[in-house]
Design an enzyme around this catalytic site. Sequence first.
Site, mmCIF file in Angstrom:
data_model
loop_
_atom_site.group_PDB
_atom_site.id
_atom_site.type_symbol
_atom_site.label_atom_id
_atom_site.label_comp_id
_atom_site.label_asym_id
_atom_site.label_seq_id
_atom_site.Cartn_x
_atom_site.Cartn_y
_atom_site.Cartn_z
ATOM 1 N N HIS A 21 72.754 -20.583 -4.203
ATOM 2 C CA HIS A 21 74.145 -20.799 -3.778
ATOM 3 C C HIS A 21 74.732 -22.092 -4.336
ATOM 4 O O HIS A 21 75.945 -22.299 -4.251
ATOM 5 C CB HIS A 21 74.232 -20.822 -2.254
ATOM 6 N N ASP B 149 67.869 -11.704 -3.569
ATOM 7 C CA ASP B 149 68.128 -12.248 -2.240
ATOM 8 C C ASP B 149 69.254 -11.421 -1.624
ATOM 9 O O ASP B 149 70.111 -10.893 -2.338
ATOM 10 C CB ASP B 149 68.540 -13.713 -2.381
ATOM 11 N N HIS C 139 71.840 -12.308 -0.050
ATOM 12 C CA HIS C 139 73.162 -12.914 -0.194
ATOM 13 C C HIS C 139 73.559 -13.006 -1.668
ATOM 14 O O HIS C 139 72.712 -13.122 -2.552
ATOM 15 C CB HIS C 139 73.182 -14.311 0.426
ATOM 16 N N ASP D 106 64.845 -12.396 2.510
ATOM 17 C CA ASP D 106 65.817 -12.087 3.552
ATOM 18 C C ASP D 106 66.428 -10.695 3.361
ATOM 19 O O ASP D 106 67.315 -10.296 4.118
ATOM 20 C CB ASP D 106 66.902 -13.156 3.640
#
Length: 342
Positions: A158, A193, A195, A282
Amino acid sequence: MKAFFDERQLGHAPSFYFRRGAAMPHQEQPQRAEILRDMLLREGFEVAAPQDHGLDPIKAIHNPDYVDFLPDAHARFVESAGEDALAIPTMHPGRRRGKEPADIHGQLGWWMTDTSTPLTEGSWDAAYWSAQTAIEAAEEILSGERAAYALCRPPGHHAMRDCSNGFCFFNNACIAANYLRQKFNKVALIDIDVHTGNGSLDILYERGDIFFCSLHPDPANYPTFYLGHADETGEGEGAGKSLNILLEMGADEAAVLEALDRGIAAISDFGAEALVVSLGFDMAADDPLAGVAVHAKGFGQMADRLAAMSLPTVLVQEGGYLGPSLDDNAQSFLTSFRAALK
């Protein structure tokens, strides 16, 4: 397949952050890395500490002024606000018109996007050695090894070119991908991931030499928001070199594997010579930040598909939080990937 990790990565220990307006325990805890490290040792992986490759590979990806802000930022904040205050931004410059201020509180807002990356006493060392871990894994590939695993913590995907975001300070996967360009003309980065790899998308959007693919739920309704839409495919030399594959919320393993196959096909069409994987556990059905429903067996199948690409590969750890299956999911993926190399 060798793994890399430095104990200094445990030094970043945020107690809480704000989510949907409420203070809550911080999800990105040192225990995550300890669970993954202990699994690696139990399963017979060689775990080595990275060498210090310095700041140049980090500054090749990130704004050098952002990098230089971080080493003493926590100490300066404590001097100004006191030991009991939380080192997070409380003001922002909007859409980046203006100039970086000299005041630490203004600087936090200039270089940090949200409350999820609070600075603690050990944050700089942890972020620095997390990046060195990814660089060392890439160095392993440059030396001729087929694959290496970087147990990066804090995670990185991120982090944008000039700001922290979503638990991340340095974009370890992009740093590794760029480092591989010393040997490989075309590198691919695939983000599995749950996200959006919004930082990676930001950094690579205009690059034609590194193909980026991210699998994630629609950012219109799921964090980290803003970036990762299907129509964001790159600009300039990077036109057509970014691919966001959107998943339905709660997507099962079959849907995730189908999306992964699409990403792999696109990477093959790009002609990638080496691969970086932003590896997030995740995706698990029981992860505290779960958005889809992958189980241990599914992680093993993902590893099999990625290993079958037969590309020199750096696996870079991203998310995967303190849910019940973290150990099992990591074991399934990493042992399956290792077995597929033989």
